[in-house]
Design an enzyme around this catalytic site. Structure first.
Site, PDB file in Angstrom:
ATOM      1  N   GLU A 120      12.757   5.261  20.572  1.00  0.00           N
ATOM      2  CA  GLU A 120      11.351   5.464  20.226  1.00  0.00           C
ATOM      3  C   GLU A 120      10.635   6.183  21.373  1.00  0.00           C
ATOM      4  O   GLU A 120      10.792   5.824  22.547  1.00  0.00           O
ATOM      5  CB  GLU A 120      10.727   4.095  19.972  1.00  0.00           C
ATOM      6  CG  GLU A 120       9.287   4.097  19.531  1.00  0.00           C
ATOM      7  CD  GLU A 120       8.771   2.686  19.229  1.00  0.00           C
ATOM      8  OE1 GLU A 120       7.678   2.577  18.672  1.00  0.00           O
ATOM      9  OE2 GLU A 120       9.490   1.714  19.567  1.00  0.00           O
TER      10      GLU A 120
ATOM     11  N   LYS B 149       5.895   6.020  12.128  1.00  0.00           N
ATOM     12  CA  LYS B 149       6.112   4.579  12.108  1.00  0.00           C
ATOM     13  C   LYS B 149       5.144   3.942  11.123  1.00  0.00           C
ATOM     14  O   LYS B 149       3.954   4.279  11.088  1.00  0.00           O
ATOM     15  CB  LYS B 149       5.896   4.025  13.523  1.00  0.00           C
ATOM     16  CG  LYS B 149       6.302   2.588  13.743  1.00  0.00           C
ATOM     17  CD  LYS B 149       6.204   2.259  15.240  1.00  0.00           C
ATOM     18  CE  LYS B 149       6.684   0.858  15.569  1.00  0.00           C
ATOM     19  NZ  LYS B 149       6.676   0.616  17.034  1.00  0.00           N
TER      20      LYS B 149
ATOM     21  N   CYS C 280      11.434   0.901  15.201  1.00  0.00           N
ATOM     22  CA  CYS C 280      11.254  -0.367  15.896  1.00  0.00           C
ATOM     23  C   CYS C 280      10.646  -1.477  15.022  1.00  0.00           C
ATOM     24  O   CYS C 280      11.321  -2.081  14.220  1.00  0.00           O
ATOM     25  CB  CYS C 280      10.422  -0.157  17.158  1.00  0.00           C
ATOM     26  SG  CYS C 280      10.626  -1.507  18.365  1.00  0.00           S
TER      27      CYS C 280
END
Length: 644
Positions: free
Chosen positions: A44, A116, A173
C-alpha cells in the site's frame, strides 16, 4: 504448465516521501524478476511510503506520485507482453478528492487504478484525515498520455491469454478486515486471485491474526490471495511495520515472508485447484446470486512465462501430515476409533473379529479395535484376533502378529488355511503347482470365510483391514479381503497407514502397552505383501506388492490429485515430476512416473465395480472412494483417453 500463475510479493525499502527513490527500488526488483513472475505486487502506498502523514496533502507529493506511476509504466513497455504485470500503491487525485489506490501496470499501460473502499480511522489509523474512501463505481479517465485508464473499485482484471484466462481482483489493506470485504465480492463475481496492497503494522498477536484472516477468506472464497505489506523502513515514530507477506490458495498457506525478513516471496498458484473446488462447492455457487454486482472487465494482454519447475512446495506424500505429525495422526486414529465404537454400541456385538497378518493394514485395524473396546470399558479380549497362516506366510509376520495380539490382550486364535484351500483346489480342479490368480484368490476368500463364520459363531462382526490405496487400485480379492462388516481403514491410503502405525504405535507403547514398540518398528520395516505365494528358500517374503503394482508413494500421489482436484493426466504428470525434483527421499525417473500413471488409471477405472459394493467405513480426509458419498462412477468408463 498452463494452469499456473506465478506471483511475486515484494516489500521494497521505502524512502518516505521520496517517490523517485521508491520508483528506483521497485524498478530494480522488476528488472531482476520481470521474466520470473507473471505479476509483481508491492505494498500500500509503495510509491510514497504509508507513513507520510500530512505530507499526503502536499501538492508536490501528489504530483510526484503521478509522475512515478507514469515512469514505471513506461519502464514496463520495454519488456512487452512477456514482462510481468506490476501493481503499485499511490495517492491519486480525482475530481478534487484524494484516494488511496492500487495501480495495475503492464506493457507500458496503466490499465486500472483501484481506490481503497474502506478507510481505517481508529486507534493508530486516521486515513480519513487525507483520503476519501467508499464504493466507487468506476469510469474511464486519462492519465498523462495514457488514454482510457479505468478508475474504480468495481473492476476485475482478466488475463487475455491463448492458454489461460485468469481473473484478478484488487483490494487494499483494511478492505480485507471488513465484514463484507471487496475481495469476497470480487471472488463471488469471478475473480480467482485477489491482490491485497497492505500497510499492516506489527502488534502482539497480529501476525497470527493475519494468517487466520487471509486463510479464512481464501477458504470460503476458494481463491488465491497475495498479501503484500509495508516493510520495516516505514516511519517508526509510533508504530513499526514488518513486511509480513502471505500467499494462500484455497485456505492453505503456500508462502510466507515473516515479519522483518527480506519481504520477498515468489510462488505459483494452481488455477486447476481453484476452479475444481469452485465447481464442486455448490454453496459457493449459490452465494453468487446474493452478491452479484456490475464489474468492469479490464483486459490484460500477457504471455505467461514458461514454468518448467513449479515454485510451490509439492510433497510426494500429500496424505501424510507435514507438521504436528503425532497430533494429527492421533486425530485421524481417534476418528477411526470413534466410528468403530459407534458400530459396536449399535450392534450390541459380543466381539469384533480381526484377521491379523502382521502387516501394516491389519496392525492399524488391530490398534483401532483395541482402543475402541478400551474406550467402551470392555475387556480387551472382546477383540478376537485370528491369524490364518497359508502357503506364503513367513515366520516374521506370523510372529509379529502373535506378539502384537498378546500385548494388546486379544483373544488369540490361529487357524491354518492350508488344508481347506487344498481341498478347495481339488474341488475346482486347480493344480497347486500353478501359482496363478486363482491360486492367490482362493486363499484370500478362504480367510474371509473363516472370519465371517467365526464372527457368526461368537456373536460378533468382522473388521475390514483393507486401505484406500488398495481400493483405488482394486488390489483386493472380490468377496475376499474386499469384504467385511465395518472397514476401519477404508479412507486411509497406504502412505498414511505407515505413518499412523509408526506414530500411534509408538505413542501407545509409551502409554500403557509396554513392549509394543519393537514389534511396530519391525512391522514398518516389513515389505508390503499379501503373502499368497510361497516364501524364498531362506524364509523371507517373495511376493512384494510394489513389484507388481508399483510404488504406493506414486499411486497415492496420483490418486490425491485425480480425486481431490480432478487434474488432467498431463497436469498430474508435471506435478509429480516437480515433486520428485523437490524431494530428497523419493527419486523416480520421468519414464517411471509415466509408466505407473498408466497403470494407476487402468486399474482405477477397471476396478470401480469393487468400490460400488464396499463396506461401511468412516471418512477421515478429503479423499474417499465410497459410492455412498464421494465417488459415484459407472463401472464402464472408457478410460483410454486418460493414458498419456
Amino acid at each position: 504448465m498452463e494452469n499456473l500463475l506465478r506471483a511475486a510479493a515484494f516489500s521494497p525499502r521505502v524512502h518516505i516521501g521520496n517517490v523517485e527513490k521508491n520508483c528506483d527500488e521497485i524498478e530494480k526488483f522488476y528488472k531482476e524478476n520481470c521474466y520470473n513472475a507473471d505479476i509483481i505486487v508491492t505494498p500500500e502506498l509503495s510509491l510514497t511510503g504509508y507513513t507520510c502523514g500530512d505530507l499526503f496533502g502536499n501538492r508536490h507529493l501528489i504530483d510526484n506520485a503521478l509522475k512515478g506511476l507514469l515512469k514505471l509504466s513506461e519502464m514496463t513497455a520495454g519488456y512487452g507482453i512477456k514482462g510481468a504485470a506490476l501493481v503499485v500503491g499511490l495517492p491519486f487525485e480525482k475530481s478534487g478528492e484524494l484516494f488511496n489506490c492500487g495501480a495495475f501496470i503492464q506493457n507500458g499501460e496503466v490499465l486500472a487504478v483501484i481506490p481503497k473502499t474502506y478507510l481505517p480511522n481508529y486507534s493508530e489509523f486516521y486515513e480519513k484525515r487525507w483520503f476519501s474512501g467508499r464504493r466507487y463505481d468506476g469510469d474511464y479517465i486519462d492519465i498523462g498520455d495514457k488514454k482510457r485508464t479505468f478508475f474504480g473499485n468495481n473492476a476485475i482484471i482478466e488475463l487475455n491469454s491463448e492458454s489461460n484466462k485468469v481473473k484478478i481482483g484488487i483490494e487494499i489493506c483494511e478492505d480485507a478486515w471488513t465484514p463484507v470485504s471487496p475481495g469476497r465480492l470480487l471472488s463471488l463475481n469471478g475473480a480467482e486471485i485477489i491482490l491485497n496492497l497492505s500497510a499492516s503494522n506489527e502488534v502482539i498477536g497480529k501476525e497470527q491474526f493475519r494468517r487466520n484472516l487471509i486463510g479464512g477468506i481464501t477458504s470460503s472464497c476458494i481463491c488465491g490471495y497475495v498479501y503484500t505489506s509495508a516493510g520495516r523502513y516505514e516511519s517508526t515514530s509510533d508504530i513499526v511495520f514488518g513486511g509480513h507477506n502471505l500467499m494462500y490458495e484455497n485456505g492453505k498457506m503456500i508462502a510466507e515472508s515473516k515479519p522483518f525478513d527480506d519481504g520477498v516471496i515468489i510462488k505459483d498458484f494452481n488455477l486447476t485447484k481453484i476452479r475444481h473446488d469452485r465447481i464442486a462447492n455448490k454453496s459457493f455457487s449459490d452465494c453468487k446470486a446474493d452478491c452479484l454486482r456490475e464489474y468492469a472487465s479490464i483486459c490484460w494482454n500477457k504471455q505467461l512465462i514458461e514454468k518448467d519447475e513449479i515454485k510451490q512446495r509439492i510433497p510426494m506424500t500429500p496424505f501424510v501430515p507435514s507438521y504436528n505429525k503425532l497430533e494429527r495422526s492421533l486425530s485421524i486414529f481417534n476418528m477411526q476409533v470413534a466410528g468403530l465404537q459407534r458400530r459396536i454400541e449399535t450392534t450390541g456385538s459380543k466381539c469384533i473379529v480381526v484377521g491379523v497378518s502382521g502387516g501394516l493394514d491389519s496392525t492399524l485395524a488391530l490398534l483401532v479395535s483395541a482402543q475402541a473396546v478400551k474406550n467402551l470399558n470392555l475387556p480387551s479380549s472382546t477383540v478376537l484376533g485370528i491369524t490364518m497362516p497359508g502357503f506364503g506366510t513367513t515366520d516374521r509376520t506370523a510372529g509379529n502378529a502373535r506378539e502384537l495380539m498378546k500385548i494388546l490382550g486379544c483373544d488369540i486364535r490361529e487357524i491354518s488355511i492350508v488344508d481347506s484351500v487344498r481341498q478347495h483346489f481339488k474341488d475346482i480342479g486347480q493344480d497347486e503347482s500353478v501359482k496363478d490368480i486363482t491360486y492367490e484368490n482362493c486363499q484370500a476368500r478362504e480367510r474371509t470365510q473363516i472370519l465371517m463364520d467365526v464372527a457368526n459363531k461368537e456373536g460378533g462382526f468382522v473388521i475390514g483391514t483393507g486401505d484406500l490405496s488398495e481400493l483405488a487400485l482394486g488390489w483386493c480379492t472380490y468377496n475376499g479381503d474386499h469384504m467385511s462388516m465395518y472397514a476401519v481403514n477404508t479412507s486411509i491410503p497406504k502412505t498414511l497407514v505407515r505413518t499412523l502405525v509408526d506414530e500411534v504405535g509408538h505413542y501407545l507403547g509409551r502409554n500403557g502397552f509396554e513392549g509394543i514398540e519393537p514389534i511396530i518398528e519391525d512391522i514398518i520395516d516389513t515389505p508390503v505383501s499379501p503373502e499368497l505365494l510361497p516364501p524364498n528358500e531362506d524364509g523371507t517374503i517373495a511376493q512384494k506388492t510394489e513389484d507388481t503394482v508399483g510404488s504406493y508413494v506414486l499411486h497415492d500421489f496420483f490418486m490425491y490429485y485425480t480425486l481431490r482436484y480432478g487434474m488432467t493426466p498431463k497436469e498430474i504428470y508435471e506435478q509429480c515430476r516437480n515433486a520428485v525434483r523437490q524431494s530428497e527421499e523419493y527419486k523416480f525417473s520421468d519414464e517411471e512416473i509415466a509408466k505407473w500413471l498408466k497403470v494407476f488409471y487402468t486399474r482405477f477405472f477397471r476396478q470401480q465395480f469393487k468400490r460400488n459394493c464396499m463396506p461401511d467405513g468412516v471418512k477421515v480426509g478429503t479423499v474417499s472412494v465410497s459410492p455412498r458419498g464421494d465417488l459415484r462412477l459407472p463401472s464402464e468408463v472408457e478410460f483410454e483417453q486418460f493414458l498419456l
